[in-house]
Write a protein that holds these residues in place. Structure first.
Motif, short mmCIF file in Angstrom:
data_model
loop_
_atom_site.label_atom_id
_atom_site.label_comp_id
_atom_site.label_asym_id
_atom_site.label_seq_id
_atom_site.Cartn_x
_atom_site.Cartn_y
_atom_site.Cartn_z
N ALA A 3 39.48 54.15 24.86
CA ALA A 3 40.66 53.32 24.67
C ALA A 3 41.82 53.79 24.00
O ALA A 3 42.90 53.37 24.27
N SER A 4 41.57 54.81 23.26
CA SER A 4 42.58 55.45 22.52
C SER A 4 43.27 56.51 23.09
O SER A 4 44.37 57.05 22.69
N LEU A 5 42.86 57.02 24.45
CA LEU A 5 43.36 58.00 25.27
C LEU A 5 44.33 57.31 26.15
O LEU A 5 44.13 56.16 26.70
N PRO A 6 45.57 58.04 26.52
CA PRO A 6 46.30 57.52 27.64
C PRO A 6 45.90 57.66 28.59
O PRO A 6 45.03 58.42 29.28
N ALA A 7 46.30 56.84 29.71
CA ALA A 7 45.92 56.65 31.13
C ALA A 7 46.50 57.94 31.92
O ALA A 7 47.53 58.18 31.82
N GLY A 8 45.52 58.52 32.67
CA GLY A 8 45.88 59.67 33.42
C GLY A 8 46.70 59.21 34.70
O GLY A 8 46.72 58.01 35.14
N GLN A 9 47.35 60.17 35.57
CA GLN A 9 47.98 59.78 36.50
C GLN A 9 47.37 59.03 37.55
O GLN A 9 47.54 58.04 38.41
N HIS A 10 46.05 59.66 37.94
CA HIS A 10 45.11 59.14 38.94
C HIS A 10 44.77 57.64 38.64
O HIS A 10 44.87 56.84 39.25
N THR A 11 44.78 57.34 37.42
CA THR A 11 43.88 56.12 36.89
C THR A 11 45.23 55.14 37.20
O THR A 11 45.08 54.04 37.47
N VAL A 12 46.37 55.57 36.67
CA VAL A 12 47.63 54.62 36.90
C VAL A 12 47.64 54.37 38.33
O VAL A 12 48.16 53.16 38.90
N ARG A 13 47.63 55.42 39.23
CA ARG A 13 47.87 55.00 40.64
C ARG A 13 46.80 54.15 41.08
O ARG A 13 46.91 53.31 41.85
N ARG A 14 45.55 54.18 40.51
CA ARG A 14 44.70 53.37 41.12
C ARG A 14 44.80 51.95 40.69
O ARG A 14 44.52 51.18 41.40
N HIS A 15 45.27 51.78 39.52
CA HIS A 15 45.43 50.49 38.87
C HIS A 15 46.53 49.86 39.83
O HIS A 15 46.54 48.84 40.13
N ASN A 16 47.77 50.77 40.19
CA ASN A 16 48.85 50.22 41.01
C ASN A 16 48.47 49.82 42.43
O ASN A 16 48.96 48.66 42.98
N ARG A 17 47.48 50.49 42.73
CA ARG A 17 46.98 50.40 44.21
C ARG A 17 46.36 49.16 44.25
O ARG A 17 46.57 48.39 45.16
N ALA A 18 45.45 48.79 43.16
CA ALA A 18 44.66 47.59 43.32
C ALA A 18 45.85 46.45 43.00
O ALA A 18 45.43 45.45 43.57
N LEU A 19 46.98 46.64 42.39
CA LEU A 19 47.80 45.44 41.93
C LEU A 19 48.49 45.07 43.46
O LEU A 19 48.55 43.89 43.66
N VAL A 20 48.62 46.21 44.05
CA VAL A 20 49.46 45.81 45.29
C VAL A 20 48.61 45.12 46.36
O VAL A 20 48.63 44.18 46.88
N LEU A 21 47.23 45.60 46.36
CA LEU A 21 46.24 44.78 47.09
C LEU A 21 45.96 43.43 46.79
O LEU A 21 45.76 42.60 47.48
N HIS A 22 45.78 43.11 45.71
CA HIS A 22 45.59 41.89 45.15
C HIS A 22 46.61 40.85 45.58
O HIS A 22 46.73 39.74 45.89
N THR A 23 48.01 41.61 45.34
CA THR A 23 49.11 40.91 45.65
C THR A 23 49.13 40.52 47.23
O THR A 23 49.60 39.27 47.53
N VAL A 24 48.90 41.55 48.12
CA VAL A 24 48.77 41.03 49.44
C VAL A 24 47.80 39.86 49.75
O VAL A 24 48.07 38.96 50.45
N ALA A 25 46.43 39.98 49.03
CA ALA A 25 45.69 39.04 49.09
C ALA A 25 45.95 37.72 48.51
O ALA A 25 45.70 36.58 49.38
N ALA A 26 46.88 37.52 47.78
CA ALA A 26 47.23 36.47 47.10
C ALA A 26 48.47 35.72 48.00
O ALA A 26 48.45 34.32 47.85
N ASP A 27 49.16 36.55 48.43
CA ASP A 27 50.63 35.99 49.07
C ASP A 27 50.53 36.31 50.59
O ASP A 27 51.83 35.94 51.05
N GLU A 28 49.61 36.84 51.25
CA GLU A 28 49.70 37.11 52.69
C GLU A 28 50.11 35.97 53.49
O GLU A 28 49.79 34.70 53.25
N PRO A 29 51.02 36.33 54.46
CA PRO A 29 51.64 37.57 54.85
C PRO A 29 52.89 37.87 53.96
O PRO A 29 53.55 36.92 53.65
N VAL A 30 52.99 39.01 53.43
CA VAL A 30 53.90 39.15 52.34
C VAL A 30 54.56 40.67 52.60
O VAL A 30 54.12 41.48 53.38
N SER A 31 55.99 40.80 52.34
CA SER A 31 56.66 41.90 52.60
C SER A 31 56.57 42.99 51.37
O SER A 31 56.41 42.58 50.60
#
Length: 380
Positions: A3-31
């Motif tokens: 937890a003391s180390l910064p998140a790498g680029q891959h980790t951040v992208r994976r997090h953001n990808r999940a964030l987008v997917l959850h947003t689609v799931a919650a609000d579909e259909p969504v732009s």
């Protein structure tokens, strides 16, 4: 990762990808624009991530709405033809299998009688694999993982003990299930959970129970799933919820766990059938619907015992809601009322504890097992 180390680029992208997917799931259909607003990500980042999700078959683009000004946007939704989750449940006297799509909708389901009390894991796993082959073929979706629900104490990948399945002890159930189900689904991840825990998660998704509740699974055994703050509470080793082995009568009959006077010896479905003088749950439910005196008396006695055990849990954990699941929703208002009366008498605060019947009934654990796979997909 520390937890003391910064998140790498891959980790951040994976997090953001999940964030987008959850947003689609919650609000579909969504732009895409709406996703950017909801997530705080730039439109460029959202567009890039959406292209990844489209390529992976996780989201689908709908036709743009016509009639507005400017360039119409193509809204997004979860791909109903994308990866699905296979749920498998092995109970004391039955097996089940179902496939759900990314929205959680059941695409195929089978349940069959299969008694495992005098057999080791091989019999139940083979019976489950046969059903799994049927539902996978019927659903027609690529299966991305298997969730397995079992009626016992689970720690990691191991079924440590199932009191009503005496030959299932310290079984690496994930490895055994993967070997049997491999010819059906291929080399996909297999996860295992206690059936009541998985049922509680399915109940939470179905709505109405809130983020803090105790789910009770009533069958041959009695288990519980504890949801606190919207998350399943498993205890220090994931073993929490063995409500059926809370002692309600120290002088009561011996239990399969080795103890005496356990709750499930008073409120298990087989015990209720014996007390009511009927053969099975179907007959018990029919007798309850008719208001048969012997059945009403059996249900009131069970409600008293269940309420005693639940009051202790409610007082300890400060839970506002109890959900009665498994076979209990078929038994009507008498059982529910007896539980509610006992809680009102024994819970120490003034606010009444809500007692609800499960929205999913006997399907909850099977649905929860399949949904565990889908949640893993959505989480990236």
């Amino acid at each position: 990762m520390s937890a003391s180390l910064p998140a790498g680029q891959h980790t951040v992208r994976r997090h953001n990808r999940a964030l987008v997917l959850h947003t689609v799931a919650a609000d579909e259909p969504v732009s895409r624009a709406r996703i950017a607003t909801r997530t705080g990500l730039t439109r460029g980042t959202v567009s890039s991530l959406v292209e990844e999700l489209l390529a992976a078959g996780l989201v689908a683009e709908l036709a743009a709405a016509r009639g507005g000004t400017g360039r119409p946007a193509n809204p997004l939704e979860l791909n109903r033809s994308g990866p699905g989750g296979l749920g498998v449940e092995i109970g004391v006297d039955a097996v089940g299998a179902c496939v759900v799509d990314l929205t959680g909708a059941v695409r195929a389901r089978r349940v069959a009688t299969s008694d495992h009390r005098t057999h080791g894991p091989a019999v139940g796993l083979e019976a489950a694999a046969a059903l799994a082959a049927d539902v996978v073929a019927e659903a027609g979706l690529p299966v991305t993982g298997v969730g397995l629900a079992v009626p016992g104490v689970v720690a990691g990948n191991v079924l440590e003990r199932a009191p009503n399945l005496p030959l299932w002890r310290d079984v690496d159930i994930v490895a055994r299930a993967a070997a049997v189900l491999g010819p059906v689904v291929g080399d996909v991840p297999v996860t295992v959970g206690n059936e009541a825990d998985l049922a509680a998660l399915a109940e939470q998704r179905a709505g109405g129970a809130g983020d803090d509740f105790l789910y009770v699974s009533g069958g041959i055994g009695v288990g519980a799933g504890i949801v606190l703050g919207g998350r399943l509470f498993g205890g220090s080793g994931g073993r929490a919820g063995e409500l059926g082995h809370v002692v309600v009568d120290p002088a009561g009959p011996p239990c399969t766990c080795g103890g005496q006077g356990c709750l499930e010896r008073a409120v298990g479905v087989e015990e209720l059938c014996r007390a009511a003088g009927v053969d099975d749950l179907d007959a018990l439910a029919a007798a309850a619907d008719r208001g048969e005196p012997a059945t009403d008396a059996a249900l009131r006695a069970a409600g008293h015992a269940l309420g005693v055990a639940l009051a202790g849990a409610v007082n300890l954990l400060d839970l506002p809601t109890v959900v009665l699941g498994g076979g209990y929703p078929r038994l009507g208002a008498v059982l529910r009322g007896a539980v509610a009366d006992e809680l009102a008498r024994r819970v120490v605060w003034r606010s009444p504890v809500a007692v609800r019947m499960s929205a999913l009934g006997g399907e909850a654990a099977l649905r929860g097992a399949a949904m565990a796979v889908v949640r893993a997909v959505l989480d990236g």
